[in-house]
Design a protein around this motif. Structure first.
Motif, mmCIF file in Angstrom:
data_model
loop_
_atom_site.group_PDB
_atom_site.id
_atom_site.type_symbol
_atom_site.label_atom_id
_atom_site.label_comp_id
_atom_site.label_asym_id
_atom_site.label_seq_id
_atom_site.Cartn_x
_atom_site.Cartn_y
_atom_site.Cartn_z
ATOM 1 N N ASP A 114 0.865 -1.180 0.000
ATOM 2 C CA ASP A 114 0.000 0.000 0.000
ATOM 3 C C ASP A 114 0.906 1.235 0.000
ATOM 4 O O ASP A 114 1.311 1.733 1.055
ATOM 5 C CB ASP A 114 -0.907 -0.014 1.234
ATOM 6 C CG ASP A 114 -1.942 1.107 1.225
ATOM 7 O OD1 ASP A 114 -1.743 2.095 0.489
ATOM 8 O OD2 ASP A 114 -2.935 1.011 1.975
ATOM 9 N N LEU A 115 1.240 1.721 -1.185
ATOM 10 C CA LEU A 115 2.194 2.817 -1.317
ATOM 11 C C LEU A 115 1.668 4.105 -0.703
ATOM 12 O O LEU A 115 2.433 4.872 -0.099
ATOM 13 C CB LEU A 115 2.533 3.043 -2.793
ATOM 14 C CG LEU A 115 3.235 1.881 -3.499
ATOM 15 C CD1 LEU A 115 3.476 2.240 -4.967
ATOM 16 C CD2 LEU A 115 4.551 1.536 -2.818
ATOM 17 N N ARG A 116 0.392 4.352 -0.841
ATOM 18 C CA ARG A 116 -0.166 5.588 -0.277
ATOM 19 C C ARG A 116 -0.024 5.599 1.239
ATOM 20 O O ARG A 116 0.348 6.625 1.831
ATOM 21 C CB ARG A 116 -1.630 5.749 -0.683
ATOM 22 C CG ARG A 116 -2.221 7.064 -0.205
ATOM 23 C CD ARG A 116 -3.720 7.153 -0.488
ATOM 24 N NE ARG A 116 -4.261 8.412 0.039
ATOM 25 C CZ ARG A 116 -4.421 9.512 -0.664
ATOM 26 N NH1 ARG A 116 -4.088 9.528 -1.952
ATOM 27 N NH2 ARG A 116 -4.916 10.596 -0.117
ATOM 28 N N ALA A 117 -0.301 4.471 1.874
ATOM 29 C CA ALA A 117 -0.184 4.394 3.329
ATOM 30 C C ALA A 117 1.271 4.557 3.760
ATOM 31 O O ALA A 117 1.558 5.249 4.745
ATOM 32 C CB ALA A 117 -0.747 3.064 3.831
ATOM 33 N N ALA A 118 2.187 3.933 3.019
ATOM 34 C CA ALA A 118 3.609 4.045 3.358
ATOM 35 C C ALA A 118 4.088 5.478 3.220
ATOM 36 O O ALA A 118 4.849 5.982 4.056
ATOM 37 C CB ALA A 118 4.432 3.121 2.457
ATOM 38 N N ALA A 119 3.651 6.161 2.160
ATOM 39 C CA ALA A 119 4.064 7.546 1.946
ATOM 40 C C ALA A 119 3.446 8.472 2.994
ATOM 41 O O ALA A 119 4.117 9.369 3.520
ATOM 42 C CB ALA A 119 3.669 7.997 0.547
ATOM 43 N N ALA A 120 2.183 8.264 3.303
ATOM 44 C CA ALA A 120 1.504 9.128 4.265
ATOM 45 C C ALA A 120 2.075 8.965 5.667
ATOM 46 O O ALA A 120 2.028 9.907 6.473
ATOM 47 C CB ALA A 120 0.012 8.823 4.264
ATOM 48 N N ASP A 121 2.642 7.818 5.953
ATOM 49 C CA ASP A 121 3.234 7.572 7.270
ATOM 50 C C ASP A 121 4.619 8.202 7.407
ATOM 51 O O ASP A 121 5.116 8.380 8.520
ATOM 52 C CB ASP A 121 3.328 6.066 7.528
ATOM 53 C CG ASP A 121 3.783 5.749 8.945
ATOM 54 O OD1 ASP A 121 3.140 6.223 9.897
ATOM 55 O OD2 ASP A 121 4.802 5.048 9.100
ATOM 56 N N ALA A 122 5.249 8.534 6.267
ATOM 57 C CA ALA A 122 6.604 9.083 6.283
ATOM 58 C C ALA A 122 6.574 10.591 6.506
ATOM 59 O O ALA A 122 5.642 11.285 6.086
ATOM 60 C CB ALA A 122 7.309 8.763 4.975
#
Length: 280
Positions: free
Chosen positions: A188-196
């Protein structure tokens, strides 16, 4: 070399080694520094050099050569060739800098200075409190990016890459105690990016094609600078996030090289102006 020496009084030289090398902007940076400081007896050129060529080219360089900048594919060969190696170059596992010393050649890696300088321009004071980062890519440029992030105090790093290279990269981060994980592009790239809190992309734009919208949810350092802006940074800017490009990293990694080669403080403003003028 890209051009012959144009002055008969050249006493000191440096050059960038790599293949292909004709488009390198390192000569623009270094020669601008020489000009700004009135160092008319210095010259910086390009030399086509593969990994196999490096021991011969550097080994046969006469005393006028005080240092070499090293790009791919010769960074690993530079580390192996050197007579001495800085701690950070050894930890990163490659060298982009060779400096002549009384003992021979010293290998260093100023790419991490490039990443650190670019992150500082991107985040400012927030860099000191940044704890979570996302790195896109697991190749040669990812290594100094990981080192720079860990050295800045980032405690949690996710690497997105098509293949799992954790066995190669984990030893680099172990001394820092960083929590480190690999994910594929099927995550889930969006979740990974939003967590960074920050994203560092170390891959060509084609490698993230089709994933830009999912990844553009944090401030981004994209190491690409031609063409600029990249689709990834355009998407991030549209979402309201700050971005910086690889030309910022290129400038910051050159400052340290300039100082190691010449022994003089780099005229950063003059070097930066020359680089930006060349890109425009």
């Amino acid at each position: 070399m890209s051009h012959p020496l144009t002055a008969p009084d050249i006493r000191y030289r440096a050059a960038v080694l790599g293949s292909p090398i004709e488009h390198s902007r390192s000569p623009i940076l270094h020669n601008a520094g020489y000009e700004d400081l009135g160092m008319s007896d210095w010259d910086y050129t390009r030399i086509e050099c593969t990994a196999e060529d490096l021991p011969r080219i550097v080994g046969e360089a006469d005393e006028t050569y005080r240092g070499f900048s090293v790009t791919m594919p010769a960074k690993f060969a530079a580390l192996e060739f050197a007579d001495e190696v800085t701690d950070r170059a050894r930890q990163i596992g490659s060298a982009n800098t060779l400096v002549r010393t009384e003992a021979g050649w010293r290998a260093d890696n100023t790419d991490c200075d490039g990443i650190s300088g670019a992150l500082d321009e991107l985040l400012g004071e927030r860099l000191a409190t940044t704890r979570r980062a996302l790195v896109i890519g697991g190749g040669g440029t990812a290594r100094p990016a990981l080192w720079a992030l860990a050295n800045a105090g980032v405690e949690d790093i996710t690497v997105i890459n098509r293949s799992d290279r954790s066995a190669e990269l984990a030893p680099l981060l172990e001394p820092f105690g960083v929590e480190f994980r690999f994910r594929g592009f099927d995550t889930d790239l969006r979740a990974a990016a939003a967590d960074a809190e920050v994203i560092v992309s170390t891959v060509p734009s084609a490698a993230v094609e089709g994933h830009e919208q999912a990844l553009a949810h944090a401030p981004i350092l994209d190491v690409i600078y031609e063409p600029w802006p990249t689709p990834l940074t355009v998407a991030a800017a549209a979402n309201g996030y700050l971005t910086v490009g690889g030309h910022i990293m290129l400038a910051h990694q050159a400052y340290g090289q300039f100082e190691q080669f010449t022994g003089r403080p780099a005229p950063r403003a003059a070097m930066r102006r020359a680089l930006e003028a060349s890109l425009q």
